[in-house]
Scaffold this active site. Structure first.
Site, PDB file in Angstrom:
ATOM      1  N   CYS A 190       0.834  -1.202   0.000  1.00 31.74           N
ATOM      2  CA  CYS A 190       0.000   0.000   0.000  1.00 31.74           C
ATOM      3  C   CYS A 190       0.870   1.253   0.000  1.00 31.74           C
ATOM      4  CB  CYS A 190      -0.920  -0.005   1.219  1.00 31.74           C
ATOM      5  SG  CYS A 190      -2.077   1.383   1.289  1.00 31.74           S
TER       6      CYS A 190
ATOM      7  N   TRP B 225       2.583   1.579  -3.379  1.00 31.33           N
ATOM      8  CA  TRP B 225       1.622   1.990  -4.406  1.00 31.33           C
ATOM      9  C   TRP B 225       1.471   3.508  -4.424  1.00 31.33           C
ATOM     10  CZ3 TRP B 225      -3.122   4.569  -4.226  1.00 31.33           C
ATOM     11  CH2 TRP B 225      -3.898   4.517  -5.388  1.00 31.33           C
ATOM     12  N   HIS B 226       1.550   4.122  -3.250  1.00 34.37           N
ATOM     13  CA  HIS B 226       1.358   5.561  -3.174  1.00 34.37           C
ATOM     14  C   HIS B 226       2.545   6.346  -3.695  1.00 34.37           C
ATOM     15  CE1 HIS B 226      -2.117   4.605  -0.601  1.00 34.37           C
ATOM     16  NE2 HIS B 226      -2.551   5.802  -0.935  1.00 34.37           N
ATOM     17  N   GLY B 227       3.723   5.760  -3.699  1.00 35.73           N
ATOM     18  CA  GLY B 227       4.856   6.502  -4.231  1.00 35.73           C
ATOM     19  C   GLY B 227       6.180   5.829  -3.970  1.00 35.73           C
TER      20      GLY B 227
ATOM     21  N   PHE C 172      -0.870   9.670  -7.712  1.00 41.83           N
ATOM     22  CA  PHE C 172      -0.703   8.253  -7.420  1.00 41.83           C
ATOM     23  C   PHE C 172      -1.315   7.376  -8.497  1.00 41.83           C
ATOM     24  CE2 PHE C 172      -1.150  10.331  -3.161  1.00 41.83           C
ATOM     25  CZ  PHE C 172       0.210  10.422  -2.961  1.00 41.83           C
TER      26      PHE C 172
END
Length: 515
Positions: free
Chosen positions: A344, A347-349, A515
């Site tokens: 998670c 995935w955001h950065g 994102f």
């Protein structure tokens, strides 16, 4: 950078988008119903091109890959079932068919993972290890519009076909619209095919004056714009001033900055989601509800049942459960939980700060899982309905835990987050400089009061909605027509008078667009 700035000004908060939407909606209802899906798909592609022409080519490539990959998986599965019917279950050919289908799925999903990894981490790895790459190549590695959102949809589509929970849609326009639908293209929600595709039959028959459609749409859209341009965009410069120069503030103002950002990111992302839901209603499409008053959650696990619901449920169904979920003991459950939140965060950065943010939430929810497991073994009873005071205190605790984690999310790097925290702990206050710090953050007293009142309004609305068990726009629909019309008029006046928009103001992009 100029292209990025131009792209940002074309989002929901621009007059350009409003003009685009009105034209699209008008033509949609003028065209015969049989053309509705294909028309919406073409307009969604046009919108993507207007935001970033390069992203259109990636989007179309994703559509073709999803369409052909789904048919290939579906045909393979059909052949496997036919073989199973004609032969005994233990037939080696049947086993080989299942094995080869599994490898086909891994190949299709693996390419998606590789695809997103290159875009997410390509420039980060080059910068981190000092790899010299031509600027023209680095420019191409900038994340395409909505890429991670629709790529997750493609992965879920392949997995559902493999599991037998879905069949490949042979109508290319249906599949293409599912991936590209412009209200959700930039920042989701991550729609499942079994929720979105069946609605397209109704889209071909939808009428504008359907009972209640306009009222529902206005409730979501106006509330979403209120969250975005009245609160989130008002908080943005305040938050930036604190996070960009943490050394210029004492512990109180650094804590205040974290609290303000906690509200900013919620109002920004929830605002986008509500606008997307409301606009989609006018086309007869119901999108997934992405937020359900997350800052009223009674635990961090509950928080993730309310925050970015389409992502958290996706990670649960396509990562956590396949890893074993909670079926193999508490130790395995904690490991699976930490893996999910690690993904998670990534995935955001690309950056250690995002990984830290994910692992912090993994730690929160893992500790709750251990505590619940211990309570279950010791036979402790689950408490009954909570009083308002207990409800508030637990929600405040969750809010503070989330605010702490958001520091890593906002800071820009892990080292910047640690520097920010070092300004808070140990606690130091500079009362003599508070007036100067206050003016630095809020610029004018009126901005402080507008931000404060906006936060209070949202908090009260979320509190009432949470106790009623329904999101605020839907709660409004339960009121009389007179109450709704008064709300619409008042909200429009608030948006025009107190909204952050207009010539000379470069509104901030939606945070989750990156994102």
């Amino acid at each position: 950078m100029k292209g990025k700035a131009d792209r940002d000004r074309k989002l929901f908060v621009s007059f350009f988008f409003i003009a685009f939407f009105v034209i699209t909606l008008g033509l949609f209802y003028l065209l015969p119903g049989k053309w509705h899906v294909s028309f919406l798909c073409l307009m969604s592609c046009l919108w993507c091109a207007l935001l970033d022409i390069r992203s259109l080519f990636i989007l179309v490539a994703g559509m073709l890959y999803c369409y052909l990959g789904g048919i290939l998986l579906d045909c393979h599965r059909a052949l496997g079932k036919e073989s199973f019917v004609k032969n005994q279950p233990a037939n080696p050919q049947t086993d080989q068919s299942v094995e080869s289908r599994k490898w086909l799925l891994l190949l299709l999903v693996g390419f998606c993972v590789l695809w997103i990894t290159v875009y997410k981490f390509g420039t980060y790895v080059c910068a981190r290890f000092g790899i010299q790459v031509p600027e023209s190549i680095l420019t191409q590695l900038v994340m395409p519009i909505g890429f991670s959102f629709y790529l997750f949809q493609i992965i879920s589509y392949f997995v559902d076909i493999y599991r037998g929970n879905a069949k490949a849609d042979r109508n290319f326009w249906n599949l293409a619209l599912w991936l590209s639908f412009f209200p959700k293209l930039v920042s989701g929600p991550i729609e499942r095919e079994h929720d979105f595709l069946p609605q397209l039959q109704n889209v071909r028959k939808v009428k504008f004056w359907h009972t209640g459609r306009l009222s529902v749409s206005l409730s979501y859209v106006l509330y979403g714009y209120f969250l975005k341009i009245v609160i989130a965009d008002r908080l943005m410069p305040m938050v930036d001033r604190i996070f960009d120069n943490p050394g210029g503030f004492d512990s109180f103002f650094l804590i205040l900055g974290a609290v303000l950002y906690t509200f900013q990111i919620y109002c920004d992302f929830a605002g986008y989601s509500y606008i997307a839901v409301g606009l989609s209603e006018l086309f007869g499409i119901h999108l997934t509800m992405n937020f359900k008053e997350p800052y009223t959650a009674q635990s961090m696990t509950d928080f993730w049942h309310r925050w970015h619901i389409s992502l958290s449920s996706w990670l649960r169904d396509y990562l956590y459960i396949p890893l074993g979920g909670n079926r193999k003991g508490i130790v395995r459950k904690v490991m699976n939980n930490m893996i999910v939140f690690l993904v998670c965060g990534m995935w955001h950065g690309a950056g250690l700060n995002y990984i830290a943010w994910g692992l912090i939430h993994g730690f929160y929810t893992s500790m709750e899982a251990v505590k619940n497991d211990r309570n279950k073994k010791t036979g402790k009873m689950v408490p009954g309905k909570k009083g308002k005071c207990v409800f508030f205190l637990q929600a405040a605790g969750v809010f503070l835990l989330a605010a702490f984690a958001w520091i890593f999310f906002r800071a820009g790097s892990a080292s910047a987050a640690l520097r920010y925290l070092s300004g808070i702990i140990p606690m130091h206050l500079q009362f003599a400089d508070w007036n100067e710090m206050f003016l630095t953050v809020f610029d004018k007293n009126i901005e402080f009061w507008l931000a404060f009142l906006g936060i209070v309004m949202v908090s009260v609305g979320d509190w009432v909605s949470s106790r009623k068990g329904v999101v605020f726009p839907e709660l409004l629909q339960q009121k009389s027509s007179g109450v709704r019309y008064v709300f619409f008029v008042v909200m429009i006046l608030i948006l025009f008078v107190f909204g952050i928009y207009g010539p000379g103001y470069d509104t901030g992009q939606f945070i989750y667009m990156q994102f």
